[in-house]
Scaffold this motif. Structure first.
Motif, PDB file in Angstrom:
ATOM      1  N   GLU A 250       0.805  -1.228   0.000  1.00 22.04           N
ATOM      2  CA  GLU A 250       0.000   0.000   0.000  1.00 22.04           C
ATOM      3  C   GLU A 250       0.842   1.285   0.000  1.00 22.04           C
ATOM      4  O   GLU A 250       0.304   2.361   0.221  1.00 22.04           O
ATOM      5  N   GLN A 251       2.132   1.137  -0.225  1.00 15.96           N
ATOM      6  CA  GLN A 251       2.990   2.330  -0.260  1.00 15.96           C
ATOM      7  C   GLN A 251       2.636   3.212  -1.451  1.00 15.96           C
ATOM      8  O   GLN A 251       2.293   2.703  -2.523  1.00 15.96           O
ATOM      9  N   ASP A 252       2.699   4.521  -1.274  1.00 16.09           N
ATOM     10  CA  ASP A 252       2.561   5.457  -2.391  1.00 16.09           C
ATOM     11  C   ASP A 252       3.928   6.088  -2.628  1.00 16.09           C
ATOM     12  O   ASP A 252       4.345   6.980  -1.878  1.00 16.09           O
ATOM     13  N   HIS A 253       4.619   5.614  -3.656  1.00 17.35           N
ATOM     14  CA  HIS A 253       5.990   6.083  -3.925  1.00 17.35           C
ATOM     15  C   HIS A 253       6.041   7.429  -4.628  1.00 17.35           C
ATOM     16  O   HIS A 253       7.117   7.939  -4.901  1.00 17.35           O
ATOM     17  N   SER A 254       4.878   8.005  -4.910  1.00 17.91           N
ATOM     18  CA  SER A 254       4.884   9.291  -5.622  1.00 17.91           C
ATOM     19  C   SER A 254       4.947  10.479  -4.657  1.00 17.91           C
ATOM     20  O   SER A 254       5.107  11.609  -5.093  1.00 17.91           O
ATOM     21  N   VAL A 255       4.793  10.208  -3.359  1.00 14.96           N
ATOM     22  CA  VAL A 255       4.755  11.319  -2.390  1.00 14.96           C
ATOM     23  C   VAL A 255       5.634  11.051  -1.163  1.00 14.96           C
ATOM     24  O   VAL A 255       5.954   9.901  -0.853  1.00 14.96           O
ATOM     25  N   VAL A 256       6.001  12.140  -0.490  1.00 19.53           N
ATOM     26  CA  VAL A 256       6.691  12.044   0.801  1.00 19.53           C
ATOM     27  C   VAL A 256       6.001  13.030   1.746  1.00 19.53           C
ATOM     28  O   VAL A 256       5.606  14.120   1.331  1.00 19.53           O
ATOM     29  N   ARG A 257       5.805  12.598   2.978  1.00 19.43           N
ATOM     30  CA  ARG A 257       5.146  13.494   3.941  1.00 19.43           C
ATOM     31  C   ARG A 257       6.151  14.503   4.499  1.00 19.43           C
ATOM     32  O   ARG A 257       7.302  14.158   4.758  1.00 19.43           O
ATOM     33  N   VAL A 258       5.672  15.734   4.686  1.00 19.02           N
ATOM     34  CA  VAL A 258       6.485  16.769   5.329  1.00 19.02           C
ATOM     35  C   VAL A 258       5.696  17.264   6.536  1.00 19.02           C
ATOM     36  O   VAL A 258       4.655  17.897   6.389  1.00 19.02           O
ATOM     37  N   PHE A 259       6.192  16.933   7.716  1.00 23.01           N
ATOM     38  CA  PHE A 259       5.530  17.332   8.968  1.00 23.01           C
ATOM     39  C   PHE A 259       6.099  18.665   9.452  1.00 23.01           C
ATOM     40  O   PHE A 259       7.320  18.873   9.415  1.00 23.01           O
ATOM     41  N   SER A 260       5.204  19.550   9.923  1.00 17.65           N
ATOM     42  CA  SER A 260       5.665  20.831  10.459  1.00 17.65           C
ATOM     43  C   SER A 260       4.790  21.245  11.630  1.00 17.65           C
ATOM     44  O   SER A 260       3.568  21.051  11.607  1.00 17.65           O
ATOM     45  N   GLU A 261       5.420  21.830  12.634  1.00 17.23           N
ATOM     46  CA  GLU A 261       4.655  22.282  13.796  1.00 17.23           C
ATOM     47  C   GLU A 261       3.818  23.500  13.439  1.00 17.23           C
ATOM     48  O   GLU A 261       4.184  24.281  12.566  1.00 17.23           O
ATOM     49  N   GLY A 262       2.679  23.686  14.144  1.00 18.97           N
ATOM     50  CA  GLY A 262       1.833  24.863  13.953  1.00 18.97           C
ATOM     51  C   GLY A 262       2.267  25.952  14.910  1.00 18.97           C
ATOM     52  O   GLY A 262       3.081  26.806  14.574  1.00 18.97           O
ATOM     53  N   VAL A 263       1.753  25.930  16.128  1.00 12.14           N
ATOM     54  CA  VAL A 263       2.208  26.886  17.146  1.00 12.14           C
ATOM     55  C   VAL A 263       3.646  26.496  17.509  1.00 12.14           C
ATOM     56  O   VAL A 263       3.908  25.346  17.848  1.00 12.14           O
ATOM     57  N   PRO A 264       4.598  27.434  17.399  1.00  8.28           N
ATOM     58  CA  PRO A 264       6.003  27.058  17.628  1.00  8.28           C
ATOM     59  C   PRO A 264       6.260  26.510  19.039  1.00  8.28           C
ATOM     60  O   PRO A 264       5.740  27.045  20.021  1.00  8.28           O
ATOM     61  N   SER A 265       7.067  25.460  19.099  1.00  6.58           N
ATOM     62  CA  SER A 265       7.426  24.866  20.396  1.00  6.58           C
ATOM     63  C   SER A 265       8.099  25.898  21.292  1.00  6.58           C
ATOM     64  O   SER A 265       8.005  25.818  22.512  1.00  6.58           O
ATOM     65  N   ALA A 266       8.808  26.859  20.681  1.00  7.87           N
ATOM     66  CA  ALA A 266       9.571  27.835  21.470  1.00  7.87           C
ATOM     67  C   ALA A 266       8.787  29.125  21.720  1.00  7.87           C
ATOM     68  O   ALA A 266       9.345  30.101  22.224  1.00  7.87           O
ATOM     69  N   ALA A 267       7.486  29.138  21.379  1.00  5.66           N
ATOM     70  CA  ALA A 267       6.695  30.370  21.549  1.00  5.66           C
ATOM     71  C   ALA A 267       6.597  30.752  23.020  1.00  5.66           C
ATOM     72  O   ALA A 267       6.409  29.892  23.884  1.00  5.66           O
ATOM     73  N   THR A 268       6.712  32.048  23.296  1.00  9.23           N
ATOM     74  CA  THR A 268       6.526  32.543  24.662  1.00  9.23           C
ATOM     75  C   THR A 268       5.024  32.745  24.891  1.00  9.23           C
ATOM     76  O   THR A 268       4.236  32.704  23.947  1.00  9.23           O
ATOM     77  N   GLU A 269       4.640  33.017  26.138  1.00 13.72           N
ATOM     78  CA  GLU A 269       3.234  33.299  26.453  1.00 13.72           C
ATOM     79  C   GLU A 269       2.723  34.466  25.606  1.00 13.72           C
ATOM     80  O   GLU A 269       1.606  34.455  25.102  1.00 13.72           O
ATOM     81  N   GLN A 270       3.594  35.479  25.456  1.00 19.42           N
ATOM     82  CA  GLN A 270       3.226  36.658  24.671  1.00 19.42           C
ATOM     83  C   GLN A 270       3.012  36.288  23.193  1.00 19.42           C
ATOM     84  O   GLN A 270       2.053  36.742  22.569  1.00 19.42           O
ATOM     85  N   GLY A 279      -5.026  34.603  14.615  1.00 12.11           N
ATOM     86  CA  GLY A 279      -5.224  33.399  13.799  1.00 12.11           C
ATOM     87  C   GLY A 279      -3.927  32.965  13.139  1.00 12.11           C
ATOM     88  O   GLY A 279      -3.893  32.614  11.964  1.00 12.11           O
ATOM     89  N   GLY A 280      -2.851  32.972  13.925  1.00  7.19           N
ATOM     90  CA  GLY A 280      -1.531  32.633  13.366  1.00  7.19           C
ATOM     91  C   GLY A 280      -1.114  31.195  13.616  1.00  7.19           C
ATOM     92  O   GLY A 280       0.067  30.874  13.536  1.00  7.19           O
ATOM     93  N   GLU A 281      -2.090  30.328  13.891  1.00 10.64           N
ATOM     94  CA  GLU A 281      -1.748  28.943  14.284  1.00 10.64           C
ATOM     95  C   GLU A 281      -1.074  28.151  13.171  1.00 10.64           C
ATOM     96  O   GLU A 281      -0.462  27.130  13.418  1.00 10.64           O
ATOM     97  N   SER A 282      -1.239  28.599  11.923  1.00 13.11           N
ATOM     98  CA  SER A 282      -0.638  27.847  10.817  1.00 13.11           C
ATOM     99  C   SER A 282       0.465  28.653  10.134  1.00 13.11           C
ATOM    100  O   SER A 282       0.711  28.490   8.945  1.00 13.11           O
ATOM    101  N   ASP A 283       1.131  29.519  10.885  1.00 11.23           N
ATOM    102  CA  ASP A 283       2.140  30.382  10.267  1.00 11.23           C
ATOM    103  C   ASP A 283       3.465  30.416  11.014  1.00 11.23           C
ATOM    104  O   ASP A 283       4.161  31.435  11.012  1.00 11.23           O
ATOM    105  N   SER A 284       3.833  29.300  11.626  1.00 10.41           N
ATOM    106  CA  SER A 284       5.168  29.206  12.232  1.00 10.41           C
ATOM    107  C   SER A 284       6.219  29.257  11.128  1.00 10.41           C
ATOM    108  O   SER A 284       5.912  29.024   9.945  1.00 10.41           O
TER     109      SER A 284
END
Ligand SMILES: [Zn+2]
Length: 474
Positions: A250-270, A279-284
């Protein structure tokens, strides 16, 4: 069948956003003339660089196969395995793997007249949950220093982990061939080094292989912290982990997944308050990097297309990109589309007709070469590009329906012009672009309340920087 359905649903959602965006595009095209700016394009893609395209053709599936088989041939590369001089000489254990990786980087450097600086980041990890006794961990890396004095301090980095494991995390003796996890990612880092070291780029490229991933991301954590402490200006980290394209039905050799965080792990409270409010949850930064990889995938024929997954990693699993995210760097993870869990974190054996273990025979070497091409194209595009514009702001002093953005010139003096990108707040990818020439301010007849903006720098040859989302300025 499942693969087919998933691809269709992925495509239909982007089709929908294209249809929704069509109206906005017509409006923007009409307004562009009014603003006196250059033409608006519907596809904010990056143009291919002919030299980079030629370099990509040199990526070799045969080389990658030989390297993965060599890595599997060390029997185990468990971080807890032997690394004394006798075992290194005998070609068994993580110490032997480390020395071989070093010798590979050195041989590539010889071919390019010493263009690579081959280095190690060595430390002792104190005992922890998956480290029973003080353990020597060594990250091995090669640096292709940027050719432009002002831009050489900018760094793009590719990484794979060369340690392996079997069913037992604490088993430092049993076979753990680790062909896919993560001989494949290590081979991507090596092959990118071999091919890109024949070229020159204004910015610096680092080709990294780390150890300790399976014990708890120990190697990458140490490396990322060192980079942060020493003030490295890392613009992008490409982590390749399990990119072998396991040959399951069931492998799909035509694609590769690219994972990326939404809210940055290093974000401060501010930071988090601002992200929530705008609405910046998808703009890290990591997500901008993921979108950049999609554009690179369109501009260059790597043989595999990136599929963005808007999530830090696979469900409740982790990887080395997270170590970089934690230090505030933009970092993403490449992983094959469908993993076969019989072939990772398993002792090599057969049971009830099922073959277990992470052996080279399950790896599709052509697929790894395609993933290496996509990585090399991304590294080259970023290292050839100007630095992103600095201090990008969106003016919010007056309530108005136009939007005015300001920025400072891209540091390093390579930018010839700037582009403003935008998309609907519900859209996964940038939809529109407008070129503002060599300006540092732009007003668009679009409401900031309805779209998300970003600004990127472009050089004379059309190399584009990572885009920067503005912060509000009162
Ligand atoms: Zn792994």
């Amino acid at each position: 069948m499942r693969v087919f359905l998933e691809s269709v649903s992925f495509m239909s959602s982007s089709l929908k956003s294209t249809i929704l965006a069509a109206g906005a595009l017509a409006l923007a095209t009409a307004l562009a003339t009014e603003c006196g700016a250059q033409a608006v394009k519907s596809e904010p893609g990056a143009a291919a660089d002919a030299q980079i395209a030629v370099a990509l053709r040199q990526v070799s599936a045969q080389r990658i196969q030989a390297n993965i088989e060599k890595l599997a041939g060390f029997e185990t590369r468990s971080t807890l395995s032997v690394q004394d001089p006798a075992s290194v000489a005998a070609g068994r254990g993580i110490g032997a793997a480390r020395e071989w990786i070093k010798s590979e980087f050195i041989s590539y450097s010889k071919e390019c007249g010493g263009c690579l600086e081959v280095k190690t980041d060595h430390f002792t990890e104190e005992p922890g949950e998956r480290i029973p006794k003080p353990t020597e961990i060594t990250n091995v890396y090669a640096v292709l220093k940027g050719s432009d004095a002002e831009n050489a301090k900018r760094i793009v980095l590719v990484s794979g982990h060369y340690d392996s494991r079997n069913s037992g995390t604490l088993d430092g003796n049993g076979d753990a061939p680790g062909a896919n996890d993560d001989g494949s990612g290590t081979a991507v880092s090596l092959e990118c080094a071999r091919v890109l070291s024949r070229m020159k780029f204004p910015a610096t490229i680092v080709f990294l292989t780390v150890a300790g991933e399976e014990q708890g991301l120990n190697g990458s954590r140490h490396f990322a912290k060192m980079a942060k402490d020493e003030g490295w200006d890392i613009e992008a980290v490409l982590n390749n982990d399990i990119v072998g394209g396991d040959k399951s039905a069931e492998q799909d050799h035509s694609v590769v997944r690219v994972f990326s965080e939404g809210v940055p792990s290093a974000a401060t409270e501010q930071d988090i308050r601002r992200i929530r409010g705008l609405g910046g949850e998808s703009d890290s930064g990591s997500r901008q990097l993921a979108r950049y990889i999609v554009e690179v995938g369109r501009a260059y024929d790597a043989g595999v297309k990136p599929v963005l997954v808007f999530r830090l990693d696979r469900y409740l699993r982790g990887g080395d990109h997270y170590s970089f995210n934690q230090q505030g760097f933009s970092a993403v993870r490449f992983t094959e589309f469908r993993e076969d869990f019989h072939h990772q974190h398993q002792n090599v054996r057969a049971e009830n007709g099922i073959e277990y273990g992470d052996l080279p025979k399950f790896v599709d070497f052509d697929y790894v070469a395609h993933v290496a091409r996509l990585n090399a194209a991304t590294l080259a595009a970023l290292a050839a590009a100007p630095a992103p514009p600095a201090n990008v702001h969106l003016l919010t002093k007056d309530l108005e329906n136009d939007s005015t953005l300001t920025w400072e010139a891209s540091p390093g003096g390579r930018a010839a012009e700037y582009e403003v990108l935008w998309r609907a707040t519900t859209s996964p990818e940038w939809e529109h672009v407008q070129n503002f020439g060599n300006a540092t301010r732009a007003t668009l007849k679009l409401s900031k309340d309805n779209v998300i903006f970003a600004v990127r720098a472009v050089d004379r040859e059309g190399h584009r920087s990572l885009p920067v989302v503005p912060v509000p300025e009162r």
